[in-house]
Design a protein around this motif. Structure first.
Motif, mmCIF file in Angstrom:
data_model
loop_
_atom_site.group_PDB
_atom_site.id
_atom_site.type_symbol
_atom_site.label_atom_id
_atom_site.label_comp_id
_atom_site.label_asym_id
_atom_site.label_seq_id
_atom_site.Cartn_x
_atom_site.Cartn_y
_atom_site.Cartn_z
ATOM 1 N N LYS A 99 -1.793 6.967 8.158
ATOM 2 C CA LYS A 99 -0.554 5.995 8.153
ATOM 3 C C LYS A 99 -1.057 4.652 8.572
ATOM 4 O O LYS A 99 -0.899 3.584 8.363
ATOM 5 N N ASN A 100 -2.349 4.579 9.502
ATOM 6 C CA ASN A 100 -2.789 3.301 10.156
ATOM 7 C C ASN A 100 -3.173 2.498 8.872
ATOM 8 O O ASN A 100 -3.418 1.310 9.243
ATOM 9 N N ALA A 101 -3.793 3.271 7.959
ATOM 10 C CA ALA A 101 -4.569 2.475 6.850
ATOM 11 C C ALA A 101 -3.553 1.776 6.029
ATOM 12 O O ALA A 101 -4.110 0.788 5.443
ATOM 13 N N LEU A 102 -2.494 2.114 6.028
ATOM 14 C CA LEU A 102 -1.353 1.302 5.278
ATOM 15 C C LEU A 102 -1.330 -0.124 5.684
ATOM 16 O O LEU A 102 -1.532 -0.769 4.536
ATOM 17 N N ILE A 103 -1.557 -0.417 6.861
ATOM 18 C CA ILE A 103 -1.555 -1.820 7.648
ATOM 19 C C ILE A 103 -2.788 -2.382 7.457
ATOM 20 O O ILE A 103 -3.288 -3.282 7.000
ATOM 21 N N ARG A 104 -3.950 -1.490 7.927
ATOM 22 C CA ARG A 104 -5.369 -1.940 8.105
ATOM 23 C C ARG A 104 -5.788 -2.332 6.630
ATOM 24 O O ARG A 104 -6.451 -3.382 6.623
ATOM 25 N N TYR A 105 -5.696 -1.590 5.687
ATOM 26 C CA TYR A 105 -6.345 -2.073 4.398
ATOM 27 C C TYR A 105 -5.374 -2.723 3.514
ATOM 28 O O TYR A 105 -5.798 -2.957 2.368
ATOM 29 N N PRO A 112 3.931 -5.805 3.043
ATOM 30 C CA PRO A 112 3.483 -6.898 4.090
ATOM 31 C C PRO A 112 4.432 -7.995 4.448
ATOM 32 O O PRO A 112 4.491 -8.560 5.406
ATOM 33 N N LYS A 113 5.474 -8.287 3.420
ATOM 34 C CA LYS A 113 6.406 -9.468 3.536
ATOM 35 C C LYS A 113 7.214 -8.948 4.770
ATOM 36 O O LYS A 113 7.762 -10.034 5.336
ATOM 37 N N ILE A 114 7.667 -7.830 4.790
ATOM 38 C CA ILE A 114 8.591 -7.290 5.812
ATOM 39 C C ILE A 114 7.677 -6.719 7.150
ATOM 40 O O ILE A 114 8.473 -6.539 8.064
ATOM 41 N N GLU A 115 6.433 -6.531 6.943
ATOM 42 C CA GLU A 115 5.715 -6.146 7.946
ATOM 43 C C GLU A 115 6.293 -4.526 8.599
ATOM 44 O O GLU A 115 6.431 -4.186 9.500
ATOM 45 N N LYS A 116 6.566 -3.743 7.331
ATOM 46 C CA LYS A 116 7.166 -2.581 7.862
ATOM 47 C C LYS A 116 6.845 -1.335 6.864
ATOM 48 O O LYS A 116 6.236 -1.586 5.715
ATOM 49 N N THR A 117 6.324 -0.135 7.539
ATOM 50 C CA THR A 117 5.938 0.931 6.878
ATOM 51 C C THR A 117 7.254 1.806 6.714
ATOM 52 O O THR A 117 8.034 2.041 7.506
ATOM 53 N N ILE A 118 7.227 2.296 5.411
ATOM 54 C CA ILE A 118 8.480 2.943 5.181
ATOM 55 C C ILE A 118 8.260 4.412 4.615
ATOM 56 O O ILE A 118 7.157 4.543 3.529
ATOM 57 N N LYS A 119 8.646 5.405 5.013
ATOM 58 C CA LYS A 119 8.691 6.829 4.469
ATOM 59 C C LYS A 119 9.466 6.911 3.460
ATOM 60 O O LYS A 119 10.764 6.767 3.540
ATOM 61 N N ILE A 120 9.056 7.385 2.140
ATOM 62 C CA ILE A 120 9.914 7.360 0.942
ATOM 63 C C ILE A 120 10.931 8.674 1.133
ATOM 64 O O ILE A 120 10.611 9.666 1.133
ATOM 65 N N PRO A 121 12.314 8.360 1.220
ATOM 66 C CA PRO A 121 13.279 9.563 1.525
ATOM 67 C C PRO A 121 13.547 10.306 0.232
ATOM 68 O O PRO A 121 13.206 9.711 -0.741
ATOM 69 N N SER A 122 13.793 11.350 0.435
ATOM 70 C CA SER A 122 14.155 12.508 -0.631
ATOM 71 C C SER A 122 15.294 11.771 -1.498
ATOM 72 O O SER A 122 15.068 11.926 -2.887
ATOM 73 N N SER A 123 15.901 10.878 -1.321
ATOM 74 C CA SER A 123 17.176 10.301 -1.940
ATOM 75 C C SER A 123 16.633 9.213 -2.875
ATOM 76 O O SER A 123 17.259 8.853 -3.808
ATOM 77 N N MET A 124 15.282 8.845 -2.677
ATOM 78 C CA MET A 124 14.857 7.634 -3.366
ATOM 79 C C MET A 124 13.604 8.195 -4.441
ATOM 80 O O MET A 124 12.971 7.436 -5.065
ATOM 81 N N MET A 125 13.625 9.497 -4.358
ATOM 82 C CA MET A 125 12.325 10.022 -5.140
ATOM 83 C C MET A 125 12.341 9.852 -6.644
ATOM 84 O O MET A 125 11.592 9.923 -7.473
ATOM 85 N N THR A 171 0.709 -1.228 -0.013
ATOM 86 C CA THR A 171 0.019 0.052 -0.087
ATOM 87 C C THR A 171 1.056 1.223 0.014
ATOM 88 O O THR A 171 1.960 1.319 0.441
ATOM 89 N N PHE A 172 0.418 2.337 -0.613
ATOM 90 C CA PHE A 172 0.998 3.579 -0.628
ATOM 91 C C PHE A 172 -0.082 4.739 -0.121
ATOM 92 O O PHE A 172 -1.227 4.726 -0.490
ATOM 93 N N LEU A 173 0.582 5.541 0.599
ATOM 94 C CA LEU A 173 -0.270 6.877 1.153
ATOM 95 C C LEU A 173 0.603 8.007 0.571
ATOM 96 O O LEU A 173 1.759 8.185 1.089
ATOM 97 N N LYS A 174 -0.178 8.722 0.116
ATOM 98 C CA LYS A 174 0.409 10.225 -0.177
ATOM 99 C C LYS A 174 -0.517 11.370 0.177
ATOM 100 O O LYS A 174 -1.735 11.396 0.069
ATOM 101 N N ILE A 175 0.134 12.077 1.216
ATOM 102 C CA ILE A 175 -0.566 13.410 1.544
ATOM 103 C C ILE A 175 0.498 14.492 1.367
ATOM 104 O O ILE A 175 1.593 14.680 1.573
ATOM 105 N N ASP A 176 -0.142 15.474 0.536
ATOM 106 C CA ASP A 176 0.774 16.498 0.073
ATOM 107 C C ASP A 176 1.979 16.084 -0.925
ATOM 108 O O ASP A 176 1.579 15.274 -1.995
#
Length: 241
Positions: free
Chosen positions: A233-239, A91-104, A78-83
């Protein structure tokens, strides 16, 4: 004299349209206050072809939520974009990641779109000064130059917009040296009420002519009822499930 003045009321608006007017009219075709869609993305490279299916929810163009449905190994990402900030849940690693500027500028899900495309899609009017540089009987041609100190990667963007219904036709992206980096074309127009929506977008990078990413809108609902919880951000895991 009265008749001449009356005629001017109808003729003048045709010539008074500005580049910003054209972009706003084009955006009305593709944006909604609360939208839902099912999307197929097909990525072609020299090594073969890969297809993904996903669902997307949006509030305007500043807030969106995407869930990957297919292929099986990516299902539930899942992906969430705000502004201009974007998070990803894997899900495979059960981890939420904020996409850093270095990966944009890295590829989004192996496609020819980048993380930057997904995070900054709403900033074209904010970051560029549009100019109406040409027109013919069927289309307008706009040149968008970056505003001073705008956080953008393109030297300029040239857009073509169909005149009658303000349908986006093509966008050509240039680097700072003036070379063409990629070309995005729009097709498959379908009518949704008063909207003329191009349901197929094809992106071709010019440095990899064997590459192509095709995005097809399979289902679209411009008036979807979306719970506020979808855009947290909770929706990333919930949905994800």
């Amino acid at each position: 004299m009265y008749l001449f003045s009356l005629l001017l009321l109808f003729v003048l608006p045709l010539y008074a349209i500005t580049a910003k007017d054209i972009i706003k009219n084009a955006e009305r075709n593709i944006l909604s206050d609360s939208g839902y869609s099912k999307i197929t993305m097909t990525v072609t490279t020299a090594r073969g072809e890969r297809t993904m299916k996903m669902e997307s929810w949006n509030r305007g163009n500043d807030t969106s939520f995407i869930k990957i449905l297919y292929p099986k190994q990516d299902r539930g990402i899942t992906f969430l974009k705000i502004d201009t900030t974007m998070w990803q849940y894997v899900p495979k690693i059960e981890k939420t990641i904020k996409i850093p500027s270095s990966m944009m500028m890295q590829s989004w899900m192996g496609s020819d779109f980048t993380n930057d495309d997904m995070a900054k899609e709403s900033s074209i009017v904010e970051d560029y000064n549009p100019q109406l540089t040409a027109e013919d009987a069927k289309k307008y041609t706009l040149t968008l130059l970056p505003k001073e100190d705008a956080p953008v990667v393109w030297g300029k963007i040239v857009m073509e917009v169909e005149k009658e219904h303000f349908i986006p036709l093509r966008a050509i992206y240039y680097n700072e040296e003036g070379g063409v980096e990629r070309i995005l074309t729009y097709s498959g127009v379908k009518v949704y009420g008063s909207r003329y929506l191009p349901t197929v977008m094809t992106l071709i990078p010019q440095d990899k002519k064997s590459n192509k990413t095709v995005v097809t809108m399979d289902e679209v609902d411009f008036d979807a009822l979306i719970d506020d919880s979808r855009f947290t951000k909770n929706a990333l895991i919930r949905y994800s499930r």
